[in-house]
Design a protein around this motif. Sequence first.
Motif, PDB file in Angstrom:
ATOM      1  N   LEU A 103       0.748  -1.225   0.026  1.00  0.00           N
ATOM      2  CA  LEU A 103      -0.071   0.013   0.129  1.00  0.00           C
ATOM      3  C   LEU A 103       0.894   1.417   0.033  1.00  0.00           C
ATOM      4  N   SER A 104       1.963   1.257   0.729  1.00  0.00           N
ATOM      5  CA  SER A 104       2.930   2.406   0.747  1.00  0.00           C
ATOM      6  C   SER A 104       3.399   2.635  -0.766  1.00  0.00           C
ATOM      7  N   GLY A 105       3.784   1.460  -1.388  1.00  0.00           N
ATOM      8  CA  GLY A 105       4.003   1.496  -3.012  1.00  0.00           C
ATOM      9  C   GLY A 105       2.911   2.115  -3.707  1.00  0.00           C
ATOM     10  N   ALA A 106       1.764   1.743  -3.589  1.00  0.00           N
ATOM     11  CA  ALA A 106       0.836   2.392  -4.343  1.00  0.00           C
ATOM     12  C   ALA A 106       0.666   3.642  -4.057  1.00  0.00           C
ATOM     13  N   ALA A 107       0.641   4.254  -2.581  1.00  0.00           N
ATOM     14  CA  ALA A 107       0.524   5.815  -2.422  1.00  0.00           C
ATOM     15  C   ALA A 107       1.671   6.463  -3.092  1.00  0.00           C
ATOM     16  N   PHE A 108       2.847   5.651  -2.900  1.00  0.00           N
ATOM     17  CA  PHE A 108       4.239   6.495  -3.564  1.00  0.00           C
ATOM     18  C   PHE A 108       4.084   6.695  -5.375  1.00  0.00           C
ATOM     19  N   PHE A 109       3.603   5.661  -5.662  1.00  0.00           N
ATOM     20  CA  PHE A 109       3.205   5.966  -7.343  1.00  0.00           C
ATOM     21  C   PHE A 109       2.264   6.767  -7.596  1.00  0.00           C
TER      22      PHE A 109
END
Length: 418
Positions: free
Chosen positions: A175-181
């Motif tokens: 989810l952090s990766g999704a938020a980052f992208f």
Amino acid sequence: MRIPPTRTPVLLGTQLLFNVGFYAVVPFLALVLTRDFGLTALAVGLVLGIRTFAQQGLFLVGGVLADRFGARRVILLGCAVRVAGFATLAAALLAPTPALPLFVVGTVLTGLGGALFSPGLNVLIADAEARRPDAGGRSRASLFAWLSVTGELGAVIGPLVGAALLGAGFVVVALSGAAFFTAIGLFLRVALPPDPGRRTARTRGGAWWSLRDRRFVGFSVLHAADLLAYNQLYLALPLHLARTTDAAAATALMFASVSVLTLALQLPLSRWAGRVGAAVALRTGYALSATGFGVLAVGATAATGDAAVVSAVFVSAGLIAAGHMLANPTALALVPRFAAALPTGSFFGLLATCGGVAVLGGNLVSGALSTWPAVPAAAAAFLALPLVVAAVAAPRLAARVASPPRSAQASFEGAVRD
């Protein structure tokens, strides 16, 4: 149909951010597949191989879309697809029972996102390279070399970020990766200039012209040896280190040494390549990587102790990395010359797709030969052969390419008017 100029720091910073977000999540997929889903090593390899092929194998599609709809639109679409991929990975683990099919879909979407935005970024980098002021006779690193450096820096930072988040669970990592992208996409929506609105009939019909250029198809097939060789840092070399007592530590140290070499040597090697020319740089790069596999073959046959095996693998890794640092930015910089007056997206896409196909097939053969007890050096010999062929044939094709126009897109615009 001129591409509006984009600031170079934005493009290089984009590559850094892409790799931070990617490497914060993807290196931990194998851990999740074994720990949460109980897959065997073979099944994990299959899933990750599908993910890699979804990215590298579909670069041609991403390049064609960049030519047809514009680099900015496809880059933003790629960010959105990767957000969906990371969110799907998290959803698969948040289900009442971990859902393996959903997790596989998520891994494929993460690859597809890269297949969309990377060719678009290469198109903008090529245009920025063509617009750079004359160096006044001095050799300087190409923007593709800088792209390699910023990408490697992201590959170093990303796993550290992911490891720090992993204590809270892989769902938090995904989810952090999704938020980052999501944040990257919003930033690029503002930072990248709008794509040209006018699309000519020649633009639409020329989207697949890279496949009609037999010279470039041949060059792409030959250069695929470089990506196959570099990918062995993740397959053949760790398999050799697995023979040692402390394989995990040795493998981690090998990756760290490759990152240090890339950050330290990429720009000097690129400047040297600019002085000697593309043909010499390609020949030297392929030869260095082939020599690396020669060292590996000798080590596999003659090494008897852990120290000898580790030494052989580290020397091999250094030579393969140096070869890749010379060959790959040089090949990318040649793409606009091959494309001449045509849009470059499908050309970048074909170059990467050929590499992806070579990795998919070559890894299967390399993995099988690496465990062949009768000939321990068979895998290294198999991997060295296409590099030798590329060292002989690819520079001849590169030497025939005309000098690049000031801007590939500007030349295309003039060709359409004429």
